[in-house]
Design a protein around this motif. Structure first.
Motif, PDB file in Angstrom:
ATOM      1  N   THR A  82       0.869  -1.178  -0.190  1.00 57.53           N
ATOM      2  CA  THR A  82       0.055  -0.055  -0.018  1.00 57.53           C
ATOM      3  C   THR A  82       0.978   1.042  -0.027  1.00 57.53           C
ATOM      4  O   THR A  82       0.579   2.355  -0.594  1.00 57.53           O
ATOM      5  N   SER A  83       2.119   1.157   0.855  1.00 59.04           N
ATOM      6  CA  SER A  83       2.906   2.169   0.742  1.00 59.04           C
ATOM      7  C   SER A  83       3.641   2.550  -0.361  1.00 59.04           C
ATOM      8  O   SER A  83       3.679   3.635  -0.957  1.00 59.04           O
ATOM      9  N   ARG A  84       3.858   1.535  -1.207  1.00 55.53           N
ATOM     10  CA  ARG A  84       4.509   1.667  -2.618  1.00 55.53           C
ATOM     11  C   ARG A  84       3.525   2.161  -3.365  1.00 55.53           C
ATOM     12  O   ARG A  84       3.716   3.061  -4.353  1.00 55.53           O
ATOM     13  N   LYS A  85       2.215   1.851  -3.595  1.00 59.38           N
ATOM     14  CA  LYS A  85       1.299   2.303  -4.199  1.00 59.38           C
ATOM     15  C   LYS A  85       0.837   3.818  -3.992  1.00 59.38           C
ATOM     16  O   LYS A  85       0.953   4.832  -4.971  1.00 59.38           O
ATOM     17  N   LEU A  86       1.297   4.444  -2.702  1.00 59.34           N
ATOM     18  CA  LEU A  86       1.124   5.767  -2.419  1.00 59.34           C
ATOM     19  C   LEU A  86       2.198   6.584  -2.874  1.00 59.34           C
ATOM     20  O   LEU A  86       2.154   7.596  -3.467  1.00 59.34           O
ATOM     21  N   PHE A  87       3.590   5.808  -2.979  1.00 61.02           N
ATOM     22  CA  PHE A  87       4.643   6.571  -3.346  1.00 61.02           C
ATOM     23  C   PHE A  87       4.637   6.486  -4.798  1.00 61.02           C
ATOM     24  O   PHE A  87       4.821   7.960  -5.215  1.00 61.02           O
ATOM     25  N   GLU A  88       4.250   5.825  -5.556  1.00 63.26           N
ATOM     26  CA  GLU A  88       4.002   5.931  -7.104  1.00 63.26           C
ATOM     27  C   GLU A  88       2.837   6.967  -7.321  1.00 63.26           C
ATOM     28  O   GLU A  88       3.287   7.520  -8.530  1.00 63.26           O
TER      29      GLU A  88
END
Length: 148
Positions: A82-88
């Motif tokens: 989820t954090s990766r999606k927010l980052f991207e």
């Protein structure tokens, strides 16, 4: 030319951070350098949330909430995917910003609730430096930290 330079700066920031962030997984997301410092997972979520929330200061709407902004890490687990999606998502917004902003507009001042009045380029720079700073913290937490 300005657009090309800013796109290269943005991509370098994204790549440098991603070199660190790709190593976060469920087993090490809770790693901290000390009991008082934030965990790698908390900081990762913070980067994603902050990048999206700052996008609002540039006029881009988001449904991302700043649950980590100004908060202390309580040990709540954060899903790295989820954090990766927010980052991207945040970096996609910054890329859109660069592509849609004229050279002259980078020097125009905008009002922000966190930083007061500053130019768009200053806020853009703050965002990239913020993320680099936190990626360094994550790298240290993963390499030298432990679960407390």
């Amino acid at each position: 030319m300005t657009k090309d330079i800013l796109l290269q700066l943005l991509e370098q920031s994204r790549m440098d951070c991603f070199r660190v962030l790709k190593d976060i997984h469920a087993e090490n997301a809770s790693f901290r350098l000390t009991e008082q410092t934030a965990s790698a997972g908390f900081i990762y979520r913070h980067i994603g949330e902050t990048t999206n929330v700052i996008g609002q200061f540039f006029g881009y709407e988001t449904d991302v909430e700043g649950t980590t902004i100004g908060q202390t890490d309580t040990g709540k687990p954060y899903d790295p995917d989820t954090s990766r999606k927010l980052f991207e998502q945040g970096y996609a917004t910054l890329k859109m910003l660069v592509n849609e902003t004229s050279d002259q507009a980078w020097l125009e001042e905008i009002d922000t609730p966190w930083f007061g009045t500053l130019s768009r380029i200053q806020l853009f720079s703050i965002t990239l430096f913020h993320n680099s700073h936190h990626c360094g913290q994550i790298a240290s937490a993963i390499l030298k930290g432990k679960k407390f």
